[in-house]
Design a protein around this motif. Sequence first.
Motif, mmCIF file in Angstrom:
data_model
loop_
_atom_site.group_PDB
_atom_site.id
_atom_site.type_symbol
_atom_site.label_atom_id
_atom_site.label_comp_id
_atom_site.label_asym_id
_atom_site.label_seq_id
_atom_site.Cartn_x
_atom_site.Cartn_y
_atom_site.Cartn_z
ATOM 1 N N CYS A 33 40.701 34.056 47.851
ATOM 2 C CA CYS A 33 40.976 35.500 47.741
ATOM 3 C C CYS A 33 39.942 36.236 48.578
ATOM 4 C CB CYS A 33 40.898 35.937 46.277
ATOM 5 S SG CYS A 33 41.093 37.706 46.025
ATOM 6 N N ASP A 34 40.388 36.895 49.654
ATOM 7 C CA ASP A 34 39.442 37.550 50.567
ATOM 8 C C ASP A 34 39.129 38.987 50.184
ATOM 9 O OD1 ASP A 34 41.764 38.861 51.208
ATOM 10 O OD2 ASP A 34 41.785 38.304 53.323
ATOM 11 N N HIS A 35 39.577 39.421 48.992
ATOM 12 C CA HIS A 35 39.273 40.786 48.575
ATOM 13 C C HIS A 35 38.572 40.825 47.217
ATOM 14 C CE1 HIS A 35 43.519 39.784 47.658
ATOM 15 N NE2 HIS A 35 43.266 40.325 46.482
ATOM 16 N N ILE A 36 37.768 39.811 46.913
ATOM 17 C CA ILE A 36 36.936 39.840 45.704
ATOM 18 C C ILE A 36 35.949 40.999 45.827
ATOM 19 C CG2 ILE A 36 35.189 38.586 44.373
ATOM 20 C CD1 ILE A 36 36.467 35.986 45.338
ATOM 21 N N ILE A 37 35.819 41.771 44.771
ATOM 22 C CA ILE A 37 34.885 42.893 44.790
ATOM 23 C C ILE A 37 33.467 42.433 44.483
ATOM 24 C CG2 ILE A 37 34.218 45.037 43.631
ATOM 25 C CD1 ILE A 37 37.150 45.658 43.273
ATOM 26 N N SER A 38 33.297 41.660 43.418
ATOM 27 C CA SER A 38 31.955 41.231 43.039
ATOM 28 C C SER A 38 32.000 39.878 42.349
ATOM 29 C CB SER A 38 31.296 42.265 42.110
ATOM 30 O OG SER A 38 31.976 42.321 40.865
ATOM 31 N N CYS A 39 30.846 39.192 42.375
ATOM 32 C CA CYS A 39 30.700 37.906 41.694
ATOM 33 C C CYS A 39 29.306 37.836 41.099
ATOM 34 C CB CYS A 39 30.941 36.755 42.666
ATOM 35 S SG CYS A 39 30.728 35.108 41.920
ATOM 36 N N LEU A 70 37.820 38.356 35.883
ATOM 37 C CA LEU A 70 37.951 36.950 35.537
ATOM 38 C C LEU A 70 36.594 36.444 35.081
ATOM 39 C CD1 LEU A 70 40.052 35.666 38.582
ATOM 40 C CD2 LEU A 70 40.867 36.692 36.453
ATOM 41 N N ALA A 71 36.582 35.625 34.035
ATOM 42 C CA ALA A 71 35.312 35.150 33.501
ATOM 43 C C ALA A 71 35.414 33.700 33.079
ATOM 44 C CB ALA A 71 34.892 36.017 32.319
ATOM 45 N N VAL A 72 34.348 32.975 33.333
ATOM 46 C CA VAL A 72 34.233 31.572 32.933
ATOM 47 C C VAL A 72 32.889 31.393 32.251
ATOM 48 C CG1 VAL A 72 34.018 29.191 33.766
ATOM 49 C CG2 VAL A 72 35.711 30.712 34.793
ATOM 50 N N ASP A 73 32.892 30.642 31.167
ATOM 51 C CA ASP A 73 31.657 30.353 30.428
ATOM 52 C C ASP A 73 31.658 28.862 30.112
ATOM 53 O OD1 ASP A 73 29.599 30.033 28.574
ATOM 54 O OD2 ASP A 73 29.901 32.011 27.698
ATOM 55 N N ALA A 96 36.945 28.785 37.630
ATOM 56 C CA ALA A 96 37.097 30.096 38.258
ATOM 57 C C ALA A 96 38.128 30.046 39.377
ATOM 58 C CB ALA A 96 35.748 30.572 38.804
ATOM 59 N N GLN A 97 38.130 28.962 40.144
ATOM 60 C CA GLN A 97 39.101 28.846 41.239
ATOM 61 C C GLN A 97 40.521 28.752 40.707
ATOM 62 O OE1 GLN A 97 37.957 26.267 44.430
ATOM 63 N NE2 GLN A 97 40.046 25.882 45.074
ATOM 64 N N ARG A 98 40.703 28.044 39.595
ATOM 65 C CA ARG A 98 42.046 27.967 38.994
ATOM 66 C C ARG A 98 42.525 29.356 38.583
ATOM 67 N NH1 ARG A 98 39.893 23.329 36.418
ATOM 68 N NH2 ARG A 98 39.559 24.498 34.488
#
Length: 208
Positions: A33-39, A70-73, A96-98
């Motif tokens: 995804c080339d339009h992610i705002i933040s990570c 989206l969140a992963v823990d 996260a990629q899934r």
Amino acid sequence: MQVPLEIVYRGVDKTNALESLIREKVSKLERVCDHIISCHVAVEQTHEHPSAGSPYRVRINLTVPPGHELAVDKSPDQGTQYKPPEALIRDAFEAAQRQLTELVDRQQQKVKQHPDQSAGGIITQLFASEGYGFLKTFSGQEVYFHKNSVLHDDFDRLTVGTGVRFLISEGESGPQASTLQVVDKPGERAGKGDQAEDTAATPPLGWQ
């Protein structure tokens, strides 16, 4: 990415190896995804007793227009085999990629199924003094828009990377956006609270 990558370490020594691994995994997300705002990535040591399970925890929070979080823990449960932070980082980024792949697929499918309905995208070029700009839809189409097409007099709020919703019509020089509405502005959603493991926040009404 519109907001610089943020990596924090709590109770874990920052090393070049961990830093390089995280940045490599983030680059792979940006290819999805080339339009992610933040990570935001957090690598933490939650306790000092490996017999109680892995002492490490990895959290990843992504924001993607027009308003998705989206969140992963990842933290192994008690009794599971001890995992070093490198292994947890890989597990967390795979999750996260899934999530990100599923979201991008849903967005692109929605555009294909409803080409005449409200679409979503991000601002890619802005010529504020001239009163117009260009946006890119989630299917990759570049579309022109004029200041007068922005709802609620929000033209001045627009910046490159702003998530928007709009209608596409055919103008004299090609496709153009109308009834453009700001949905997500870079930085406004960054740093919000964590979500549950492997779950995505509910998108705004009209987005699936």
